[in-house]
Structure formats: C-alpha cells, structure tokens
Design a protein around this motif. Sequence first.
Motif, short mmCIF file in Angstrom:
data_model
loop_
_atom_site.label_atom_id
_atom_site.label_comp_id
_atom_site.label_asym_id
_atom_site.label_seq_id
_atom_site.Cartn_x
_atom_site.Cartn_y
_atom_site.Cartn_z
N ALA A 161 0.85 -1.19 0.00
CA ALA A 161 0.00 0.00 0.00
C ALA A 161 0.88 1.24 0.00
O ALA A 161 1.93 1.27 0.66
N ILE A 162 0.45 2.25 -0.75
CA ILE A 162 1.18 3.52 -0.71
C ILE A 162 0.56 4.38 0.38
O ILE A 162 -0.61 4.24 0.74
N ILE A 163 1.39 5.26 0.94
CA ILE A 163 0.91 6.28 1.88
C ILE A 163 1.69 7.53 1.57
O ILE A 163 2.92 7.50 1.49
N THR A 164 1.00 8.64 1.35
CA THR A 164 1.69 9.79 0.77
C THR A 164 1.27 11.11 1.40
O THR A 164 0.09 11.36 1.66
N ALA A 165 2.28 11.93 1.67
CA ALA A 165 2.05 13.31 2.10
C ALA A 165 2.03 14.17 0.84
O ALA A 165 3.03 14.27 0.14
N SER A 186 -5.41 12.34 8.61
CA SER A 186 -4.14 11.69 8.26
C SER A 186 -3.87 11.88 6.78
O SER A 186 -4.68 12.43 6.03
N VAL A 187 -2.69 11.40 6.37
CA VAL A 187 -2.30 11.47 4.96
C VAL A 187 -3.06 10.43 4.15
O VAL A 187 -3.72 9.54 4.70
N ILE A 188 -2.94 10.50 2.85
CA ILE A 188 -3.70 9.65 1.93
C ILE A 188 -2.98 8.31 1.73
O ILE A 188 -1.77 8.26 1.56
N ALA A 189 -3.75 7.22 1.72
CA ALA A 189 -3.17 5.88 1.55
C ALA A 189 -4.12 5.02 0.74
O ALA A 189 -5.32 5.28 0.65
N GLY A 190 -3.56 3.94 0.15
CA GLY A 190 -4.38 3.01 -0.60
C GLY A 190 -3.55 1.85 -1.13
O GLY A 190 -2.31 1.95 -1.22
N PHE A 191 -4.21 0.78 -1.48
CA PHE A 191 -3.52 -0.43 -1.92
C PHE A 191 -3.12 -0.37 -3.39
O PHE A 191 -3.81 0.21 -4.22
N VAL A 192 -1.98 -1.00 -3.67
CA VAL A 192 -1.50 -1.13 -5.04
C VAL A 192 -2.35 -2.16 -5.77
O VAL A 192 -2.63 -3.24 -5.24
N GLU A 205 -4.75 6.91 -6.30
CA GLU A 205 -5.41 6.96 -4.99
C GLU A 205 -5.72 8.39 -4.57
O GLU A 205 -6.80 8.67 -4.04
N VAL A 206 -4.78 9.30 -4.80
CA VAL A 206 -5.02 10.69 -4.42
C VAL A 206 -6.17 11.27 -5.23
O VAL A 206 -7.06 11.96 -4.70
N LEU A 207 -6.20 10.95 -6.52
CA LEU A 207 -7.28 11.46 -7.37
C LEU A 207 -8.63 10.85 -6.97
O LEU A 207 -9.64 11.57 -6.85
N GLY A 229 -1.70 -7.36 7.44
CA GLY A 229 -0.49 -7.84 6.77
C GLY A 229 -0.06 -6.95 5.61
O GLY A 229 0.06 -7.43 4.48
N SER A 230 0.17 -5.67 5.88
CA SER A 230 0.50 -4.74 4.81
C SER A 230 1.93 -4.25 4.91
O SER A 230 2.58 -4.37 5.96
N LEU A 231 2.43 -3.69 3.82
CA LEU A 231 3.68 -2.97 3.79
C LEU A 231 3.37 -1.57 3.28
O LEU A 231 2.94 -1.40 2.14
N MET A 232 3.55 -0.56 4.14
CA MET A 232 3.25 0.81 3.77
C MET A 232 4.47 1.43 3.11
O MET A 232 5.56 1.48 3.69
#
Length: 302
Positions: A161-165, A186-192, A205-207, A229-232
Amino acid sequence: MTNNPSPFAFVDGALDRADHLRDDPETLASLWPQARIVVLEDDGRAYADRNDALLAPEGATLGGGPGTAIFLGLREGQAWFAQSAKLVAYDAPARIELRTAATQWPTFEATVFAQARAMLHWHARHKFCGVCGGELGFVRAGWLGQCARCGSEHYPRTDQAIITAVTDGQRLLLGRQRNWPPRRWSVIAGFVEPGESLEQTVAREVLEETGVIVRSCRYVASQPWPFPGSLMLGFLAEAGPDVPVVGEELDDARWFDADTIRAGLARDWAVGPEEEEGGIALSAPISIARWLIQSWLASVTR
C-alpha cells in the motif's frame, strides 16, 4: 542501510531470519528448549505479564518441540518462534494488543510481535489451497504452505500500500475516514492494484479519494504494518492547488497550513479529539503517517 534508528515502529531490532534453518528441523529442535515463544490469541493479542510486558516463555517451559510453531529467526544465537494460544497448554496473566505494545515495549520486542502477528494471521486465513481447495500443510518452519491434493505451493502474503504526504508547496493535503473520531486526520493511503507501478498508485489513490491531481512524487521510506499484513510504502508528492472533492472512501479532505499541522502534532494524539475545542488530531507516533507529516512540516519551515 542506515544505523540511525527508525522514527516509526516495527522496523528496528529485526531478527536474523536465518532462512537456511527453515529446512533444518534437527537444528530447530535443538534450539527449542532455550528458544523464546511469542504466543498470540486469535485476535492478535500477545501473552503479557501483570505489568503488560512481553511474556514469551522458553520452549522448555512449554515442552514438546517446534512442531506447528513458526520459526521467526535468531537473536544472538537464541531462536524465536510464534505460536497460536490454542496450541499451547500455558496461560498468561494478561494479553496486549500490538498498537499498545509498540508504544510501551522495547523496540526489538515490538518488532518481533509484529512479525509474529503477521505470520499467524496468514496461517489462520490460508488453511486451504486457492487452486483446488485442498487442505494446506505448512513446511519450512511455517513459511511455506503445500497443498496435500495438487501440490501447489503458497507463500506468506504481504499487501503493498502507498501512503503519501501531498503538498501544494505551502499546505498539506489530509483526509479523514467516516469511522474515525471527530477531528482525526491523516495522509492519503491506498492499496497497489495489479499491473500498477507505485507512482501510478499514488496518483490514482489521491485522485480517487480527493480529486487532487498529483504532478510528481518520490519514494522516501517503508513500514511493515501488520494490521493485518501490509507494507506501507511512503511517498512525498506535489499537487494542486486543486480544491479537494472527496470520493466514496473519505468523509472529508482538506488542505492544512503549517501552523495548523504544527498545532496538531503538538496535541496528544491519544486524547479524544471530541475533548478538544477545535484543532485537529493526527496519526499515532508509531506510524509512518505521522513521520510523513513531520517530514513535510520540516521541509516548509526550515
């Protein structure tokens, strides 16, 4: 690699995973009596003592051998395993969940807990083959599932998952989910998604979540996030100054200036925002989300 301590949880203090021992049951059996065993309930809570410290009994105390336990790795020659509470004839005075442990325990113990939780969660949810439906048996000290019917092999799963400022140069884009306490952001996040690069995931995800178009982004750091079980994968992105328009996933999304972010970081994140007169509350100190927010604030105020 860097020797500097990580600013968020579940990274520092990792075990030597000693992959070569996963196919060496005799050596694992010899290590078992002095090994430490992290015991977890089905809900992911770990055994703890009366002071909520880690209670990881030695193999000699539990008896038997490695058997169905998952070999986590070595630390200074001592083996560590994870085991389901259902499979041990041993009890503990207390149980503790991972988020709480990460704020109280030594870094090493919290990191081991995170690894154990992720692996036992994978075991609990992968009992049958996704190819033919046959029952899985676990080999390689718990790191490989083999189908008894078709022979297919199944490996532990990590969801990326990405997490982005996201910044417009002077402000930070934050969102809030509907089930969060009031004024929590919080900042924006979502799965690949399959067939997608990390940079494409950031932009999509941001859009999707805020209506804001990302112009550029760069990777900065990652954090294992065993819930379950994620990797951010942390990014800093440039966008805007589009007006946020939330989609289906978020309750709200807004741009915040540096003063508001600074005040949010100064506020105790654990205090219920409903107890505050205005202001925002931000992500927990154990999370990469908070570090991304801090990193952005440092970049605009230095």
